[in-house]
Design a protein around this motif. Structure first.
Motif, PDB file in Angstrom:
ATOM      1  N   UNK A  23       0.688  -1.471  -0.373  1.00  0.00           N
ATOM      2  CA  UNK A  23       0.377   0.073   0.424  1.00  0.00           C
ATOM      3  C   UNK A  23       0.798   1.532   0.216  1.00  0.00           C
ATOM      4  N   UNK A  24       1.931   1.115   0.096  1.00  0.00           N
ATOM      5  CA  UNK A  24       2.683   1.877  -0.496  1.00  0.00           C
ATOM      6  C   UNK A  24       4.078   1.832  -1.154  1.00  0.00           C
ATOM      7  N   UNK A  25       4.403   2.880  -0.803  1.00  0.00           N
ATOM      8  CA  UNK A  25       6.418   3.088  -1.955  1.00  0.00           C
ATOM      9  C   UNK A  25       7.118   1.875  -1.724  1.00  0.00           C
ATOM     10  N   UNK A  26       7.159   1.447  -0.745  1.00  0.00           N
ATOM     11  CA  UNK A  26       8.059   0.092  -0.102  1.00  0.00           C
ATOM     12  C   UNK A  26       8.075  -0.596  -1.536  1.00  0.00           C
ATOM     13  N   UNK A  27       6.745  -0.758  -1.902  1.00  0.00           N
ATOM     14  CA  UNK A  27       6.724  -1.927  -2.910  1.00  0.00           C
ATOM     15  C   UNK A  27       7.825  -1.375  -4.481  1.00  0.00           C
ATOM     16  N   UNK A  28       7.407  -0.583  -4.806  1.00  0.00           N
ATOM     17  CA  UNK A  28       8.715  -0.013  -5.211  1.00  0.00           C
ATOM     18  C   UNK A  28       9.981   0.065  -5.479  1.00  0.00           C
ATOM     19  N   UNK A  29      10.087  -0.150  -4.204  1.00  0.00           N
ATOM     20  CA  UNK A  29      11.775  -0.257  -3.848  1.00  0.00           C
ATOM     21  C   UNK A  29      11.905  -1.498  -3.595  1.00  0.00           C
ATOM     22  N   UNK A  30      11.105  -2.410  -3.001  1.00  0.00           N
ATOM     23  CA  UNK A  30      11.379  -3.518  -2.761  1.00  0.00           C
ATOM     24  C   UNK A  30      11.436  -4.585  -4.740  1.00  0.00           C
ATOM     25  N   UNK A  31      11.397  -4.235  -5.148  1.00  0.00           N
ATOM     26  CA  UNK A  31      10.544  -4.773  -6.841  1.00  0.00           C
ATOM     27  C   UNK A  31      12.517  -4.237  -7.026  1.00  0.00           C
ATOM     28  N   UNK A  32      12.702  -3.120  -7.688  1.00  0.00           N
ATOM     29  CA  UNK A  32      13.785  -2.277  -7.710  1.00  0.00           C
ATOM     30  C   UNK A  32      15.264  -3.162  -7.469  1.00  0.00           C
ATOM     31  N   UNK A  33      15.095  -2.876  -5.691  1.00  0.00           N
ATOM     32  CA  UNK A  33      15.787  -3.791  -5.051  1.00  0.00           C
ATOM     33  C   UNK A  33      16.166  -5.568  -5.533  1.00  0.00           C
ATOM     34  N   UNK A  34      15.304  -6.370  -5.209  1.00  0.00           N
ATOM     35  CA  UNK A  34      14.677  -7.922  -5.632  1.00  0.00           C
ATOM     36  C   UNK A  34      14.779  -8.440  -6.636  1.00  0.00           C
ATOM     37  N   UNK A  35      14.268  -7.927  -7.616  1.00  0.00           N
ATOM     38  CA  UNK A  35      13.410  -7.608  -9.193  1.00  0.00           C
ATOM     39  C   UNK A  35      14.125  -7.038 -10.284  1.00  0.00           C
ATOM     40  N   UNK A  36      15.027  -6.641 -10.177  1.00  0.00           N
ATOM     41  CA  UNK A  36      16.383  -5.621 -11.551  1.00  0.00           C
ATOM     42  C   UNK A  36      15.380  -6.740 -12.969  1.00  0.00           C
ATOM     43  N   UNK A  37      15.556  -7.995 -12.934  1.00  0.00           N
ATOM     44  CA  UNK A  37      15.146  -8.323 -14.223  1.00  0.00           C
ATOM     45  C   UNK A  37      13.773  -8.517 -14.819  1.00  0.00           C
ATOM     46  N   UNK A  38      12.915  -7.957 -13.571  1.00  0.00           N
ATOM     47  CA  UNK A  38      11.601  -7.406 -14.493  1.00  0.00           C
ATOM     48  C   UNK A  38      11.128  -5.713 -14.249  1.00  0.00           C
ATOM     49  N   UNK A  39      11.856  -5.156 -13.513  1.00  0.00           N
ATOM     50  CA  UNK A  39      12.140  -3.684 -13.285  1.00  0.00           C
ATOM     51  C   UNK A  39      13.054  -3.178 -13.261  1.00  0.00           C
ATOM     52  N   UNK A  40      13.848  -2.154 -13.478  1.00  0.00           N
ATOM     53  CA  UNK A  40      14.987  -1.711 -13.772  1.00  0.00           C
ATOM     54  C   UNK A  40      15.196  -0.544 -12.702  1.00  0.00           C
ATOM     55  N   UNK A  41      14.044   0.562 -12.647  1.00  0.00           N
ATOM     56  CA  UNK A  41      14.493   1.556 -11.924  1.00  0.00           C
ATOM     57  C   UNK A  41      11.985   1.663 -11.756  1.00  0.00           C
ATOM     58  N   UNK A  42      12.372   2.564 -10.067  1.00  0.00           N
ATOM     59  CA  UNK A  42      11.301   3.187 -10.167  1.00  0.00           C
ATOM     60  C   UNK A  42      11.281   4.263  -9.842  1.00  0.00           C
ATOM     61  N   UNK A  43      11.057   5.362  -9.937  1.00  0.00           N
ATOM     62  CA  UNK A  43      10.944   6.598  -9.770  1.00  0.00           C
ATOM     63  C   UNK A  43      10.379   7.137  -9.245  1.00  0.00           C
ATOM     64  N   UNK A  44      10.103   8.118  -8.201  1.00  0.00           N
ATOM     65  CA  UNK A  44       8.858   8.821  -7.915  1.00  0.00           C
ATOM     66  C   UNK A  44       9.453  10.204  -8.554  1.00  0.00           C
ATOM     67  N   UNK A  45       8.244  10.492  -9.170  1.00  0.00           N
ATOM     68  CA  UNK A  45       7.983  11.964 -10.114  1.00  0.00           C
ATOM     69  C   UNK A  45       7.924  12.749  -9.651  1.00  0.00           C
TER      70      UNK A  45
END
Length: 158
Positions: A23-45
């Motif tokens: 429910x927070x921005x934490x999921x983006x940080x998690x994905x970026x760190x743990x699953x870089x083969x899926x999502x390279x970068x999550x930027x908060x604009x």
């Protein structure tokens, strides 16, 4: 043309713990760190994780979908534990979609049990309906599976 895809996964943690991640921005940080083969970068604009927050997601090439897009948090219901995002620039919109929405819902099942339900809703112009084949719940399912492992490892002892 309207379509929908869903995925559900039981999590062995309380709904509140799952919401703290999804429910927070934490999921983006998690994905970026743990699953870089899926999502390279999550930027908060813009924003702090509330409604109106704007993110830019850049995907690993070869994942089957668009290379990047911007999404906005359009709904956050803390009581019902529902967060919705919509693509607002690039990605699916460039492929003829008029709507691409992802909903994360955390459903309380028990004291130490919850369900993550992920839904993709989309609308695509009739002349681009072949592009509906780009819609896949697989990336989100992989994120949910990895999050389940992460949450179980970080589960607070009773």
């Amino acid at each position: 043309m309207f379509g929908e895809a869903e995925y559900e996964l039981e999590l062995n943690v309380a709904a509140g713990e799952a919401w703290d991640l999804f429910g927070t921005l934490e999921i983006g940080k998690f994905v970026e760190q743990q699953l870089p083969h899926l999502i390279q970068k999550v930027e908060v604009i813009e924003g702090d994780g509330g409604v109106g927050t704007l993110l830019k997601l850049t995907f690993e090439l070869g994942t089957g979908g668009p290379n990047s897009y911007k999404e906005k948090f359009t709904k956050i219901d803390i009581e019902k534990r529902i967060k919705e995002t919509e693509v607002v620039e690039g990605g699916y919109l460039e492929l003829g979609f008029t709507l691409f929405r992802v909903r994360f819902e955390i459903i309380e099942k028990g004291v130490d049990s919850s369900i993550i339900k992920i839904t993709i809703e989309y609308e695509v112009k009739e002349e681009a309906k072949a592009n509906a084949s780009f819609v896949s719940i697989n990336t989100l399912a992989e994120i949910a599976e990895a999050a389940k492992i992460h949450l179980n490892k970080n589960k607070a002892p009773n």
